[in-house]
Design an enzyme around this catalytic site. Structure first.
Site, mmCIF file in Angstrom:
data_model
loop_
_atom_site.group_PDB
_atom_site.id
_atom_site.type_symbol
_atom_site.label_atom_id
_atom_site.label_comp_id
_atom_site.label_asym_id
_atom_site.label_seq_id
_atom_site.Cartn_x
_atom_site.Cartn_y
_atom_site.Cartn_z
ATOM 1 N N LYS A 7 -10.259 -34.661 -35.584
ATOM 2 C CA LYS A 7 -9.936 -35.827 -36.392
ATOM 3 C C LYS A 7 -8.927 -35.503 -37.485
ATOM 4 O O LYS A 7 -7.942 -36.218 -37.664
ATOM 5 C CB LYS A 7 -11.244 -36.326 -37.020
ATOM 6 C CG LYS A 7 -11.093 -37.503 -37.896
ATOM 7 C CD LYS A 7 -12.384 -37.695 -38.660
ATOM 8 C CE LYS A 7 -12.542 -36.549 -39.652
ATOM 9 N NZ LYS A 7 -13.602 -36.818 -40.635
ATOM 10 N N THR A 8 -9.184 -34.424 -38.185
ATOM 11 C CA THR A 8 -8.290 -34.053 -39.280
ATOM 12 C C THR A 8 -6.916 -33.696 -38.744
ATOM 13 O O THR A 8 -5.898 -34.017 -39.350
ATOM 14 C CB THR A 8 -8.882 -32.867 -40.055
ATOM 15 O OG1 THR A 8 -10.255 -33.126 -40.290
ATOM 16 C CG2 THR A 8 -8.189 -32.698 -41.383
ATOM 17 N N ASP B 204 -9.788 -42.037 -44.220
ATOM 18 C CA ASP B 204 -10.620 -41.056 -43.522
ATOM 19 C C ASP B 204 -12.089 -41.406 -43.748
ATOM 20 O O ASP B 204 -12.438 -42.084 -44.708
ATOM 21 C CB ASP B 204 -10.301 -39.667 -44.088
ATOM 22 C CG ASP B 204 -10.863 -38.563 -43.217
ATOM 23 O OD1 ASP B 204 -11.291 -38.863 -42.082
ATOM 24 O OD2 ASP B 204 -10.877 -37.404 -43.659
ATOM 25 N N GLU B 205 -12.950 -40.929 -42.885
ATOM 26 C CA GLU B 205 -14.399 -41.174 -43.022
ATOM 27 C C GLU B 205 -14.695 -42.659 -43.232
ATOM 28 O O GLU B 205 -15.467 -43.037 -44.113
ATOM 29 C CB GLU B 205 -14.980 -40.364 -44.190
ATOM 30 C CG GLU B 205 -14.639 -38.891 -44.195
ATOM 31 C CD GLU B 205 -15.447 -38.075 -43.208
ATOM 32 O OE1 GLU B 205 -16.162 -38.672 -42.372
ATOM 33 O OE2 GLU B 205 -15.327 -36.839 -43.238
ATOM 34 N N GLN C 282 -21.747 -40.601 -37.460
ATOM 35 C CA GLN C 282 -21.853 -39.720 -38.624
ATOM 36 C C GLN C 282 -21.937 -40.493 -39.933
ATOM 37 O O GLN C 282 -21.634 -39.966 -40.997
ATOM 38 C CB GLN C 282 -20.664 -38.763 -38.660
ATOM 39 C CG GLN C 282 -20.658 -37.793 -37.497
ATOM 40 C CD GLN C 282 -19.541 -36.774 -37.613
ATOM 41 O OE1 GLN C 282 -19.494 -35.984 -38.536
ATOM 42 N NE2 GLN C 282 -18.629 -36.812 -36.656
ATOM 43 N N ARG D 45 -22.298 -29.372 -36.755
ATOM 44 C CA ARG D 45 -21.534 -28.443 -37.590
ATOM 45 C C ARG D 45 -21.370 -27.109 -36.884
ATOM 46 O O ARG D 45 -20.532 -26.289 -37.253
ATOM 47 C CB ARG D 45 -22.245 -28.176 -38.943
ATOM 48 C CG ARG D 45 -22.399 -29.342 -39.904
ATOM 49 C CD ARG D 45 -21.159 -30.109 -40.090
ATOM 50 N NE ARG D 45 -21.138 -31.257 -39.173
ATOM 51 C CZ ARG D 45 -20.045 -31.920 -38.841
ATOM 52 N NH1 ARG D 45 -18.883 -31.560 -39.320
ATOM 53 N NH2 ARG D 45 -20.093 -32.933 -37.996
#
Length: 779
Positions: free
Chosen positions: A55-56, A247-248, A278, A636
DNA sequence: CCAAAGATTGTCACA
DNA sequence: CAATCTTTGG
């Protein structure tokens, strides 16, 4: 710029190492949906990005792509969840497009970006541009004083509850006036027998205004109101931010969403990136339905799904999928990976929280030895901050260096807030909370009753507290001349500080204030370990200010204290960069781990009432959020994941028994390895029996005080051991509550073995041997 | 007005 | 348990 964060280290090496010549190639590094998501730059775009799906990377390249196609970085706004994420992304973009271009990007958290806009436009909303940002402690204190001032019972109007109510109203863009006019809300409050909530909210708003202060939620609410009320201002920012990226997105609340919509209404170049699986901040007003609304609000929306996971092994991805499948509310998406199969998830069972810590420390030690790993390859994730203590002790015993993220924020510590309050009061005299905090610290004879008189005087004369100080002689607020003199001396001291602040650099001013207000001396004279620690903390703060001063020598807005205060008001310690090059194990809450990855991850405390939290098990929505949190924890991990739980744990000083978390049962057993878990299988059996109608709940003894007493008396083996078989008829025994007694008979089998005992005081009792914790009387 | 002892209470994540 | 609030005696 080269100073990278520990966690993104790996990712960075893999994806970030572009120089200028290579930059043309970066699109080839992307898979198909990623490349599409990068190249579709016009119009509304939603990117649903599964965990570990790059994503980043996509966000970074998208911005780089924009810049390379002639978009001025000045016209790009990127909103991130943390300051740190913004900083990291900026660094990565700089690697692609060069530092000069990247520097002009407008990047930051919602709160920091909007606070800057609000300062620039403060005159429109009637605030000075040096307004203070109240943190949640400040606003809670203020709410509490208001409740008491209004003569309300703070047992009924609990400050925490009132604060939450005000906060969620603001996050829904309901200001005090709207709150009082909203009939539905008024009905609700009336029904809850809290009809004064609206009045408290109103008064709180007024008090913040008088103090020239905004709380976190105001930064959003007031930005929205500013744009709504002043179309020309909105227009200016719409033109300025031709491209908006978020983002997020799953963690944005209604206020944030509404502002994004305002800003991008003109060009509609809005790109949101998120993962509904998430979403873990609903408790803070984040609203999953923003994702659904987005589709409704933008009919020409293009949606891209990133489903290939580059982070974790097949086992981990499959385990995570099996968990999240239990949730009803989610978007259709299937995360998969090309990575290796990997090892199964280890499950560790411990008898106590301390033992859990030891197991994990040993496990880290073992992995590190056998696989030649660094400490930074490990992370221990937990649900609540209190859990860190047992883990810390265990790691320290094995000399494993660690670093804790979160907990009590550095900036929330008493001594730090005290000193910062001096700075705040210099920058903004009206800051009531800062004034209350320091007017008598270090003690200068201005006690509670004096302070009360001043605050009442402020209310009666419709002044800020500082204005009362300024007019202390004129106003008749019943102070003795001696006390009034002391108050005036305090005022003069602050004015003296203020002139220093205006002339000197942040560091010079700060160290002058710290020593001449008496705070440093007061802390220095305290030689207790905590006192020494406080003194060191203040020194650390001063060092930070020194660094700021050095770094901003040539800044166009100077390097004075006011700018420093603006900078740090919205910082958390996740943003403090320190010792990042040190090789340490990471300890943090699962919430704090969002967006990070580690080769070896331990998720600890998988117990009912802890994870999922006791407060979340009553509603489906809250339980689903906990499950998403569990999903975040699992995802994670890159190579190896370990779960652990303890059967007993200290809570508020009491030893309590815990069942294994329901989440453990929700992971498909095919991906779990119980070989370290002792008699784990038996526990699963027990649970099934219970479910099938056998009501003997053998795994949830309530928090008996006997347990605690017994463990103190040193017979801790009986907690996890199996003493059941060693008793027989006729034996004299001691029970921690009933005292001495004699076993009359024993019946039942295994865990259900029951003894009939005649106690000297209480007579005959039937007790389950498993729980009775009997001690044999030795002659 | 102040410090120290005693009582109470929170009770989950965070910008 | 630990942080915070309240009481008490100087």
């Amino acid at each position: 710029m080269e100073k990278l964060k520990t966690f993104c280290h790996r990712q960075f090496i893999i994806f970030g190492g572009f120089n200028f010549e290579e930059k043309v190639d970066y699109l080839k590094q992307l898979n198909k949906p990623q490349a599409l998501a990068v190249k579709t730059v016009e119009g509304p775009v939603m990117i649903i990005a599964g965990a570990g799906s790059g994503k980043t990377r996509v966000l970074t390249y998208r911005i780089a792509y924009l810049i390379e196609h002639g978009v001025d970085p000045f016209n790009i706004l990127a909103l991130t969840f943390t300051n740190k994420a913004a900083k990291e992304m900026k660094e990565r973009i700089a690697k692609v497009v060069g530092i000069t271009e990247a520097r002009n990007l407008y990047m930051g958290t919602f709160h920091s970006v909007f606070s800057k806009i609000l300062r620039a436009e403060s005159d429109k909303i009637g605030f000075p541009n040096n307004f203070t940002i109240y943190d949640s402690d400040d606003s809670k204190n203020l709410i509490k004083t208001i409740i008491i001032e209004m003569g309300l019972d703070d047992k009924h109007y609990k400050p925490n509850m009132v604060q939450n109510r005000i906060s969620s109203s603001k996050n829904s863009l309901i200001n005090a006036i709207a709150y009082k006019m909203n009939e539905e809300i008024q009905m609700d409050d009336l029904e809850a027998r809290k009809p004064k909530l609206g009045a408290i909210y109103e008064r709180y708003t007024m008090r913040c205004f008088k103090a020239s202060a905004m709380d976190f939620d105001d930064l959003l609410l007031k930005t929205f109101e500013l744009f709504q009320k002043y179309p020309d201002v909105l227009h200016k920012y719409q033109h300025r931010f031709k491209f908006v990226l978020v983002d997020e997105f799953q963690d944005t609340n209604f206020a944030q969403y509404s502002i994004i919509k305002q800003l991008s209404a003109l060009y509609q170049n809005i790109c949101v990136v998120g993962d509904d699986a998430q979403s873990i901040y609903a408790f803070r007003g984040a609203d999953i339905t923003n994702i659904l609304n987005f589709e409704k609000d933008y009919s020409d929306l293009k949606t891209f799904k990133l489903e290939q996971n580059y982070r974790s092994t097949k086992n981990i991805v499959a385990a995570a999928n099996s968990v999240i499948a239990k949730n009803k509310h989610q978007l259709d998406k299937s995360v998969w990976t090309d990575n290796t199969e990997g090892a199964k998830i280890q499950v560790i069972k411990a008898s106590t929280d301390n033992e859990e810590g030891n197991f994990i420390a040993q496990s880290i030690f073992g992995y590190r030895m056998n696989h030649q790993l660094a400490n930074r390859d490990f992370a221990i994730l937990y649900r609540t901050n209190v859990q860190s203590r047992a883990l810390e002790e265990a790691l320290r015993r094995l000399n494993i260096p660690y670093r804790i993220y979160g907990g009590l924020s550095f900036y929330q510590r008493r001594e730090i807030k005290d000193l910062l309050s001096y700075f705040r009061l210099c920058v903004n005299h009206n800051d009531e909370e800062a004034l209350k905090r320091i007017i008598n610290y270090p003690t200068r004879g201005i006690g509670k009753s004096t302070l009360d008189k001043i605050i009442i005087g402020a209310a009666e004369n419709d002044m800020s507290v500082w204005q009362v100080l300024e007019n202390i002689k004129k106003l008749d607020i019943n102070l003795s001349p001696a006390v009034a003199k002391k108050v005036d001396e305090f005022r003069q001291m602050i004015i003296g500080f203020e002139s220093i602040v205006q002339q000197k650099s942040a560091f010079d001013a700060a160290s002058f204030i710290a020593s001449s207000c008496g705070l440093l001396k007061d802390l220095y004279s305290d030689k207790t370990p905590e006192g020494v620690n406080r003194y060191e903390n203040v020194q650390e703060l001063l060092n930070g200010i020194k660094e700021f001063t050095e770094n901003n020598k040539d800044h166009k807005e100077g390097n004075g204290l006011p700018r420093y205060m603006e900078d740090i008001a919205l910082l958390t310690d996740a943003d403090k960069d320190e010792d990042d090059d040190k090789d340490r194990v990471t300890l943090m809450t699962i919430h704090a781990s969002k967006g990070l990855e580690f080769p070896y991850v331990f998720v600890v405390g998988l117990e009912e009432n802890l994870f999922p939290s006791q407060l979340s098990i009553n509603s489906r929505e809250e339980l689903e959020e906990e499950r998403r949190l569990f999903y975040v924890a699992i995802t994670r991990a890159m190579t190896q994941l370990t779960f652990s739980y303890a059967q007993t744990r200290f809570k508020y000083g009491n030893l309590i028994h815990s069942d294994p978390s329901r989440f453990l049962h929700e992971v498909d057993e095919a991906y779990l390895d119980f070989s370290q878990a002792g008699n784990q299988q038996r526990i699963f059996q027990g649970k099934r029996m219970e479910a099938s109608g056998n009501n003997l709940n053998s795994y949830s003894i309530p928090a008996h005080s006997q347990l605690k007493k017994l463990s103190i008396s040193g017979k801790s083996t009986s907690i996890k051991g199996d003493p059941v078989g060693s008793f027989q008829t006729g034996l004299e025994v001691i029970h921690t509550r009933f005292g001495k007694g004699k076993i009359l008979s024993i019946d039942g089998n295994g865990d259900n073995k029951m003894a009939t005992i005649k106690f000297e005081k209480d007579g005959e009792k039937k007790l389950l041997l498993k729980f009775a914790k009997l001690q044999v009387v030795k002659d």
